[in-house]
Design an enzyme around this catalytic site. Sequence first.
Site, PDB file in Angstrom:
ATOM      1  N   GLU A   1       0.824  -1.201   0.000  1.00  0.00           N
ATOM      2  CA  GLU A   1       0.000   0.000   0.000  1.00  0.00           C
ATOM      3  C   GLU A   1       0.867   1.264   0.000  1.00  0.00           C
ATOM      4  OE1 GLU A   1      -2.993  -0.098  -0.645  1.00  0.00           O
ATOM      5  OE2 GLU A   1      -3.555  -2.174  -0.176  1.00  0.00           O
ATOM      6  N   ARG A  15     -18.178  -0.056   5.363  1.00  0.00           N
ATOM      7  CA  ARG A  15     -19.277  -0.723   4.666  1.00  0.00           C
ATOM      8  C   ARG A  15     -19.925  -1.775   5.551  1.00  0.00           C
ATOM      9  NH1 ARG A  15     -19.630  -5.381   2.084  1.00  0.00           N
ATOM     10  NH2 ARG A  15     -17.376  -5.752   2.240  1.00  0.00           N
ATOM     11  N   CYS A  24      -8.206  -1.725   8.109  1.00  0.00           N
ATOM     12  CA  CYS A  24      -6.837  -1.769   7.576  1.00  0.00           C
ATOM     13  C   CYS A  24      -6.287  -0.366   7.351  1.00  0.00           C
ATOM     14  CB  CYS A  24      -6.803  -2.565   6.272  1.00  0.00           C
ATOM     15  SG  CYS A  24      -6.983  -4.350   6.493  1.00  0.00           S
ATOM     16  N   HIS A  47      -1.356  -5.639   2.080  1.00  0.00           N
ATOM     17  CA  HIS A  47      -2.558  -6.469   2.006  1.00  0.00           C
ATOM     18  C   HIS A  47      -2.213  -7.816   1.379  1.00  0.00           C
ATOM     19  CE1 HIS A  47      -5.741  -3.190   2.564  1.00  0.00           C
ATOM     20  NE2 HIS A  47      -6.134  -4.202   3.319  1.00  0.00           N
TER      21      HIS A  47
END
Length: 213
Positions: free
Chosen positions: A79, A89, A142, A166
């Site tokens: 990342e 979500r 995360c 990830h």
Amino acid sequence: MILLTGFEPFDGETTNPSWLAARRAAEQLVAAGSPAVAVEIPCVFDLSRTVLQEALERYRPGIVLCVGQAGGRERISLERVAINVDDARIPDNAGNRPVDRPIVEGGPAAYFSTLPIKACRGAVASSGVPVEVSQTAGTYVCNHLFYGLMSLLAEREDGCRGGFVHVPYSTEQARGNDAPGLALEQMADALVLIATTTSGTTVDHRVAAGAEH
């Protein structure tokens, strides 16, 4: 000292490959003579940062690799950037579901990883493990932990470098979710390469690894 973190299971899963791979990578690093430790992080927004901060204070690492699961991705994702927003979500493991909430009130809009992500990408790719530089860590726990890590490291003056990686579903999870997966051994090997490449790299490689969308 190299600190690796991985998350507990979430969203109905019984395992989380980020933790299993982080733990295995730490064991491999120790066996090779590099001081390393793995810490499991709760998949809970604010608590995740608290546990990370305690680990930073306890172990005083020089390199930190926080690892999380990105089910559906096909590659190890290095990342690039953490953004200052929680927008969940789904609820976390404590039922929290923040929407459009800053992670650090008044903090910078974003932090960049201080890992040599291009050099790490090259090292992992050379081993045959699928890997990419990712431009988004999402807006779930995360990214929350990634932003929290970089905020904490920005306050320190000891040169500690850190970032977020990830991993896909494990091969076992992939079968149950009809999605791409990767063997835990490959994930752990990639994390070891990322840690050792970071340790030996002071200036990142200048190669293209961006995205059009």
